[in-house]
Write a protein that holds these residues in place. Structure first.
Motif, mmCIF file in Angstrom:
data_model
loop_
_atom_site.group_PDB
_atom_site.id
_atom_site.type_symbol
_atom_site.label_atom_id
_atom_site.label_comp_id
_atom_site.label_asym_id
_atom_site.label_seq_id
_atom_site.Cartn_x
_atom_site.Cartn_y
_atom_site.Cartn_z
ATOM 1 N N SER A 326 -9.097 83.649 59.744
ATOM 2 C CA SER A 326 -9.416 82.432 60.503
ATOM 3 C C SER A 326 -10.197 82.757 61.766
ATOM 4 C CB SER A 326 -8.134 81.679 60.859
ATOM 5 O OG SER A 326 -7.454 81.261 59.694
ATOM 6 N N ARG A 330 -14.067 81.453 62.075
ATOM 7 C CA ARG A 330 -14.427 80.543 63.169
ATOM 8 C C ARG A 330 -15.487 81.164 64.072
ATOM 9 N NH1 ARG A 330 -8.772 79.223 63.333
ATOM 10 N NH2 ARG A 330 -8.484 80.802 64.961
ATOM 11 N N ALA A 342 -12.417 76.101 55.143
ATOM 12 C CA ALA A 342 -11.257 76.978 55.024
ATOM 13 C C ALA A 342 -10.247 76.361 54.070
ATOM 14 C CB ALA A 342 -10.620 77.216 56.391
ATOM 15 N N ASP A 389 -13.539 80.433 54.043
ATOM 16 C CA ASP A 389 -12.377 81.228 54.445
ATOM 17 C C ASP A 389 -11.287 81.059 53.390
ATOM 18 O OD1 ASP A 389 -9.850 81.877 55.472
ATOM 19 O OD2 ASP A 389 -10.236 81.046 57.454
#
Length: 487
Positions: A326, A330, A342, A389
């Motif tokens: 994450s 990001r 994600a 993700d």
């Protein structure tokens, strides 16, 4: 129109080529080590293809060629250095003849109507019996004093086998088709085994096959990295009969230094590249000297519309739970301006609304969310780049490949996030109170620790390894992504 001829160690190919690089008629003959025999067969093929509309003849020759003077300086597996090839064929046919290194001819074709169309700076390796090379800068073949681009003679092992050029450890001695045969023999396998069989054995976990492929691909990766450091190209192409296989084998030999990375792709035109490029260079030579002429611009091909923008691409930020995906995804999204999708971002609203989910239902939602991600990608405009993700190992590899195909994703780059199992376990433990019901709880931690020992990246394309116990070098990651995907 022109006649393009490609001289190979196994076959002699010839074709009548239009001004846009279209093959109008083709023929082939067996090659031979005798230069006089080769010259005679070439003359016969020209006679079969010649028409009043043919303005010139181009020939791609293995080995070192002085294209300005029209002479072969030293041969490859077919040595034509002793034959005044251009002059004698001109006398036989009455047509002007242009000769050049066969890889230069192939790159000319790939720029005109193949994998390098739209690129200005390209390095090309051709993997066959030997390894050839070519370089284009500003769409012009780089020749140096005469014979620049002999990339098969980049040294990758100073103590390696003696090359026919006289030096030791050239990449041709480690990563050509001939070298692959030696790797197979040294591993105790028979000469009948094919490259496809090696890949199949490797996929089944055969360590011998993996060793052969690594011994073949890793020196090639070193040579590619050296060429990228020298030329900083938009693109590296792998052509020749084994170019596609070499590209596939490189998945297990990623570039190690972010400085020396460029997109590496298989060439598109296959065995046609040599004759197409030879024909196009012959036509270009009719109006200007070959060493000064830019490569032909991509033509409008019959029945084909070239897209104004490339197809979709994706950054796959991959890693098991608690691996730091994450943070990485990001950071990439914020710095590159690429949208982030994600798995948990899509899945969590359903967990909140539905509540009371058990682990099996969580997995079902995960599969549905995964499909939703690629549906969204598929609806985006062509040319879009997404950051995705997910832990891509939670489903069979073919599921991902099917999603990518349906979504129109033609290129991926992978960011592999990892840390030791005990670190991941502690991260997961400290975040338990932040996880929605339905996510695995504390009982999952031993399973996570074991997963950390065996989890591996996809290796389906360019790969960047991130140890998330260390400070995240976002500048290095984004520079690599710009080189790999954004060019």
């Amino acid at each position: 129109m022109a006649i393009g001829i490609d001289i190979g160690g196994t076959n002699l190919r010839a074709a009548r080529i239009s001004a846009t690089g279209e093959i109008l008629k083709r023929i082939s003959e067996k090659s031979a080590p005798d230069p006089e025999l080769v010259l005679g067969r070439i003359a016969d093929m020209v006679h079969q293809l010649d028409t009043p509309e043919v303005a010139a003849i181009g020939i791609g020759v293995p080995g070192r060629v002085d294209a300005r003077r029209g002479t072969v300086l030293s041969g490859g597996y077919v040595d034509l250095a002793s034959v005044a090839l251009a002059q004698r064929l001109e006398s036989m046919t009455g047509k002007p003849v242009t000769i050049d290194n066969d890889c230069n001819m192939a790159l000319t074709a790939e720029v005109a109507r193949g994998a390098a169309a739209g690129h200005d700076s390209i390095v090309m390796f051709t993997i066959g019996t030997g390894i050839g090379g070519a370089v284009a800068e500003g769409r012009r073949i780089v020749r140096g004093k005469a014979t620049a681009g002999q990339l098969g003679h980049i040294a990758v092992d100073l103590n390696g086998e003696t090359c026919k050029c006289g030096r030791r450890g050239c990449v041709e001695t480690t990563s050509s088709g001939t070298a692959l045969g030696r790797h197979i023999a040294r591993a105790g396998l028979g000469p009948e085994i094919t490259i496809d069989q090696l890949f199949a054995r490797d996929a089944a976990g055969d360590g011998t096959a993996r060793g052969i492929l690594n011994a073949w691909a890793r020196p090639l990766r070193a040579a590619i990295d050296t060429a990228v450091a020298m030329f900083n190209p938009d693109l590296v192409l792998l052509g020749g009969g084994l170019g596609g296989a070499a590209h596939r084998a490189l998945a297990n030999a990623p570039a190690l230094a972010p400085w020396y990375q460029a997109p590496v792709r298989p060439a598109l035109l296959g065995d046609d590249a040599g004759v197409i490029g030879a024909g196009l260079q012959a036509l270009a030579a009719e109006t200007r000297a070959p060493h000064a002429s830019p490569l032909p611009q991509p033509p409008a091909l019959p029945g084909r519309v070239r897209p104004a923008v490339p197809a979709r691409r994706a950054v796959l930020v991959n890693g098991i739970p608690a691996s730091g995906k994450s943070t990485i995804s990001r950071g990439i999204s914020e710095r590159m301006g690429w949208p982030l999708l994600a798995l948990d971002t899509i899945k969590n609203p359903f967990l909140e609304l539905l509540g009371g989910a058990d682990r099996e239902f969580n997995r079902t939602l995960g599969r549905a969310s995964y499909a939703a991600i690629w549906s969204l990608v598929g609806e985006a405009p062509a040319g879009s780049i997404f950051v995705v993700d997910a832990w891509f190992g939670f489903q069979p590899r073919q599921v991902l490949e099917d999603h990518l195909k349906r979504a129109g994703v033609v290129e991926t780059a992978e960011i592999w996030c990892h840390a030791p199992g005990e670190i991941l376990a502690e991260r997961y433990r400290t975040r338990l109170d932040q996880r929605l019901p339905g996510h695995p709880g504390a009982a999952y931690i031993p399973e996570l620790s074991e997963l950390a020992k065996r989890a591996e990246p996809l290796r389906r394309g360019p790969l960047f390894d991130v140890d998330t116990t260390q400070p995240i070098a976002f500048d290095t990651i984004t520079a690599w992504l710009r080189t790999t995907l954004a060019s």
